[in-house]
Scaffold this motif. Structure first.
Motif, PDB file in Angstrom:
ATOM      1  N   ASN A   1      -1.684  -1.150  -4.982  1.00  0.00           N
ATOM      2  CA  ASN A   1      -2.921  -0.589  -4.207  1.00  0.00           C
ATOM      3  C   ASN A   1      -4.102  -1.697  -4.511  1.00  0.00           C
ATOM      4  OD1 ASN A   1      -1.697   1.432  -2.937  1.00  0.00           O
ATOM      5  ND2 ASN A   1      -2.805   3.073  -4.753  1.00  0.00           N
TER       6      ASN A   1
ATOM      7  N   GLY B   1       0.746  -1.397  -0.068  1.00  0.00           N
ATOM      8  CA  GLY B   1       0.020   0.062   0.030  1.00  0.00           C
ATOM      9  C   GLY B   1       0.818   1.191  -0.058  1.00  0.00           C
TER      10      GLY B   1
ATOM     11  N   LYS C   1      -5.587  -4.213  -1.234  1.00  0.00           N
ATOM     12  CA  LYS C   1      -7.034  -4.055  -0.648  1.00  0.00           C
ATOM     13  C   LYS C   1      -7.672  -5.324  -0.657  1.00  0.00           C
ATOM     14  CE  LYS C   1      -8.241   0.550  -2.610  1.00  0.00           C
ATOM     15  NZ  LYS C   1      -7.497   1.205  -1.615  1.00  0.00           N
TER      16      LYS C   1
ATOM     17  N   LYS D   1      -6.260  -7.065   2.450  1.00  0.00           N
ATOM     18  CA  LYS D   1      -7.047  -6.458   3.551  1.00  0.00           C
ATOM     19  C   LYS D   1      -8.264  -7.179   3.788  1.00  0.00           C
ATOM     20  CE  LYS D   1      -4.768  -2.027   4.392  1.00  0.00           C
ATOM     21  NZ  LYS D   1      -5.091  -0.493   4.261  1.00  0.00           N
TER      22      LYS D   1
END
Length: 140
Positions: free
Chosen positions: A130, A94, A134, A137
Motif C-alpha cells: 500500500n 494497491g 501511494k 500515485k
C-alpha cells in the motif's frame, strides 16, 4: 519499481501457512488413527469426572478443529500466491495490499492465533504494498 520486499514477506507467509496446513493434516490423522489419543481422552474424562462427554466426542472435536485450521491456512496460502501474482504480473500493488491486510486480520482470528507469524508477514507485505502504491500515485 522493484517489489522484492513484499514478495519476500509473501513467500515467508505462504511457507508458514503451508507448514500450518501440513501440520494440521498430520495432527488430524494422528488423532483419528491413534489408540493412545483415545486412552488419553478417556483418562481425562475419568480424572475430571466428566459425564456428559465421551472420548469419541472429544477426539471428533479435536480432529474437526485441526481440519478447520488446516482449511483456513490453505485458503490463506492460496491468497498469498494470488497476491504475489497481483504484485509481480499486473503491477497493481494497491489491490494486493488491501487483500493482504484483510487476510492477515481475518486469518489471525480464524486460525485462533495459531498462524500469527504468517499473518504478521502478510500484514507487513500488505502495508509495504500500500505504501508503494501511494508513492507510485504521487510520482505520476
Amino acid at each position: 519499481m522493484k517489489s522484492n520486499g513484499e514478495v519476500l514477506f509473501l513467500v515467508i507467509g505462504v511457507v508458514l501457512f503451508s507448514i500450518l496446513f501440513a501440520g494440521s493434516l498430520v495432527l488430524s490423522n494422528g488423532v483419528q488413527n491413534s489408540s493412545g489419543a483415545e486412552e488419553l481422552a478417556q483418562q481425562f474424562i475419568s480424572d475430571e469426572n466428566v459425564t456428559e462427554v465421551t472420548a469419541g466426542q472429544i477426539l471428533t472435536f479435536l480432529e474437526n478443529g485441526f481440519l478447520y485450521v488446516g482449511i483456513v491456512s490453505l485458503i490463506c496460502a492460496v491468497i498469498g500466491v494470488i497476491s504475489i501474482v497481483l504484485i509481480k504480473k499486473s503491477g497493481n500493488p494497491g489491490a494486493a495490499g488491501k487483500l493482504l491486510i484483510s487476510t492477515a486480520i481475518l486469518s489471525t482470528i480464524l486460525t485462533l492465533f495459531v498462524g500469527v507469524l504468517a499473518c504478521c508477514a502478510y500484514l507487513i507485505a500488505g502495508i509495504k504494498a500500500n505504501g508503494r502504491n501511494k508513492s507510485l500515485k504521487a510520482s505520476a
